[in-house]
Structures are given as structure tokens and as C-alpha cells.
Write a protein that holds these residues in place. Sequence first.
Motif, PDB file in Angstrom:
ATOM      1  N   PRO A 129       2.815  10.964  -2.976  1.00 30.69           N
ATOM      2  CA  PRO A 129       2.969   9.848  -2.034  1.00 30.69           C
ATOM      3  C   PRO A 129       3.931  10.213  -0.904  1.00 30.69           C
ATOM      4  O   PRO A 129       4.957  10.863  -1.122  1.00 30.69           O
ATOM      5  CB  PRO A 129       3.557   8.731  -2.898  1.00 30.69           C
ATOM      6  N   THR A 180       0.644   5.137  -8.453  1.00 31.91           N
ATOM      7  CA  THR A 180       0.631   6.135  -7.379  1.00 31.91           C
ATOM      8  C   THR A 180      -0.062   7.411  -7.845  1.00 31.91           C
ATOM      9  O   THR A 180      -0.175   7.689  -9.048  1.00 31.91           O
ATOM     10  CB  THR A 180       2.062   6.463  -6.944  1.00 31.91           C
ATOM     11  N   TRP A 216       4.689   7.682   1.665  1.00 27.51           N
ATOM     12  CA  TRP A 216       5.376   6.458   2.030  1.00 27.51           C
ATOM     13  C   TRP A 216       4.731   5.282   1.289  1.00 27.51           C
ATOM     14  O   TRP A 216       3.632   5.411   0.734  1.00 27.51           O
ATOM     15  CB  TRP A 216       5.302   6.214   3.540  1.00 27.51           C
ATOM     16  N   ALA A 217       5.423   4.159   1.299  1.00 24.58           N
ATOM     17  CA  ALA A 217       4.883   2.919   0.738  1.00 24.58           C
ATOM     18  C   ALA A 217       5.433   1.771   1.560  1.00 24.58           C
ATOM     19  O   ALA A 217       6.569   1.817   2.045  1.00 24.58           O
ATOM     20  CB  ALA A 217       5.279   2.759  -0.720  1.00 24.58           C
ATOM     21  N   GLU A 269       0.831  -1.199   0.000  1.00 22.54           N
ATOM     22  CA  GLU A 269       0.000   0.000   0.000  1.00 22.54           C
ATOM     23  C   GLU A 269       0.868   1.252   0.000  1.00 22.54           C
ATOM     24  O   GLU A 269       2.026   1.224   0.449  1.00 22.54           O
ATOM     25  CB  GLU A 269      -0.949   0.029   1.196  1.00 22.54           C
ATOM     26  N   VAL A 270       0.290   2.294  -0.549  1.00 20.99           N
ATOM     27  CA  VAL A 270       0.962   3.588  -0.637  1.00 20.99           C
ATOM     28  C   VAL A 270       0.151   4.594   0.169  1.00 20.99           C
ATOM     29  O   VAL A 270      -1.079   4.683   0.013  1.00 20.99           O
ATOM     30  CB  VAL A 270       1.100   4.063  -2.096  1.00 20.99           C
ATOM     31  N   LYS A 297      -4.865   6.191   1.253  1.00 16.74           N
ATOM     32  CA  LYS A 297      -3.985   5.072   0.936  1.00 16.74           C
ATOM     33  C   LYS A 297      -4.440   4.394  -0.358  1.00 16.74           C
ATOM     34  O   LYS A 297      -5.627   4.420  -0.702  1.00 16.74           O
ATOM     35  CB  LYS A 297      -3.982   4.038   2.062  1.00 16.74           C
TER      36      LYS A 297
END
Length: 243
Positions: free
Chosen positions: A216, A212, A218-219, A184-185, A192
Motif C-alpha cells: 500500500p 490491504t 496511501w490510504a 480506500e487504499v 485501489k
Amino acid sequence: MGGCSVQDNGLEDVQAGTDAGEPITKERTSRRDGREGERGDVLLMPPGPVVPVPEQPYDGGLTIVPEPVSPPDADLRPPPSKDPVPEPPPVLPVFPDPTLPNLVINGNFERDLSSWTDLNKQVRVAAGVGVNHSKAAKIDPTSNPGGATWDALGQIFVVAPNTTYSVGGTASSSVGNGAVISFEVGYSDGTKTPVTIEIGTEFKVYRATIKTKGNPSWASMQIRHHGGGGIVIVDEVFLQPKN
């Protein structure tokens, strides 16, 4: 010089007197049947040394025609086949793609669990299994009686905005649907974008794509074992931008 007598086809030449060096013209001939006839002019040569005629090699009067030379191994080549030429098998994609960067660090577990987070400490790295029969992650919560019945391996990544990624790995679950690869991003606005890949009993590549959005933050990726028994084998994990 005295006279000479010549026989030819039953004819006898009469003597024709001549001196040496004197040309002789025509001679009268007498046939055995008593009739006379006239021969053509005969040139009588004066006596002298006999000049030998050199012998010529005898070729038999034959003309040798060389046989046509066939190309080398012409008779060994198989005749052309009348059957249609089969098409080559399709080239299957390879994951992870060696021509693209892989954001997953130590995705083949050759350095054991380096760069991975083992949440419940139920993961071991097994030798002799996996894609190249070298090393692979083995998740087996039942191997630790009294411990947690589930576990997960995870990594954190930085991904680019508005980019499509291919995510997955080569894996199998002994109980079928006993594990997933979850990715997940997260974004700065709190939203998310998740994707979940179910792992089946066949040891093969399980993958999905995800795109994405604009910002973004984080991932993360997790390889999760749901519990309830069974063994999960995971190898060659990847997160790659698509061409």
C-alpha cells in the motif's frame, strides 16, 4: 440417757433402755393393732453437736436444653427461586476499540476540526450532540445559502500491508442515505481498494472491514454529504487494525 420413742407409719417403738455410748441392736415394736413386730437394726447416736448441712441450690430437677441457634438473618433470606437464571446479555463490541490503536486523529472532534480537511467549508463542530453529548461534526450545506450543496471531511493515513482494518464511525443522516463514510487504499501499481458505508437515519455505529494488499502507498478516508438537504452528524470515527 433415758429411753426414746420413735413413730413410723403407725408403729410405736417400745422403750429400750440404754446408756450413752452403748450400741443398741434390735427393738421390739408394738403396733396399734396389738401385734408385735421386729424392726431392723437402728443405730442410736450419742448426743452431740448438730452439724448444719449446707443448703444446695435448687435447680427444680429440670435439664435445660439450649435451643438451636439459626444462622444470622436465616429467616430473612428469600427461598431459592425455582425459575431458571436468565443469561446475561451479550457483550457488544465497542467502537472504536479502546484496546487497539486508532489511526484516525481527533476522531471524536473534541479538538474541533483539528487534523481534518474540510473540502467545502460546510462543516461545523456542534456541542451537546454525539456519543457522549459533548462534540460531534455537523455537516449541513443548507446552512450556507449560495454555497456548495455537498461537503466532505477527510484524513490521510499510512497503513500496513496484508492487514485487516475496521473502519467506520457513529453517525446519522436526517434524510437517510444522504451521506457515506468512504475509505480506500491506493497501491504503488495504481490500483485501489475502496469501501463505502451508507449512513442511515439512526444514530449508531456504521462500519466495515477492509484488507490491504502487499504494497500500500496511501490510504484516505472521507465523510461525504451528497447534498440535497438534510443534516449529517458524525462522531467517534475510527480506523483500527483487527485482532
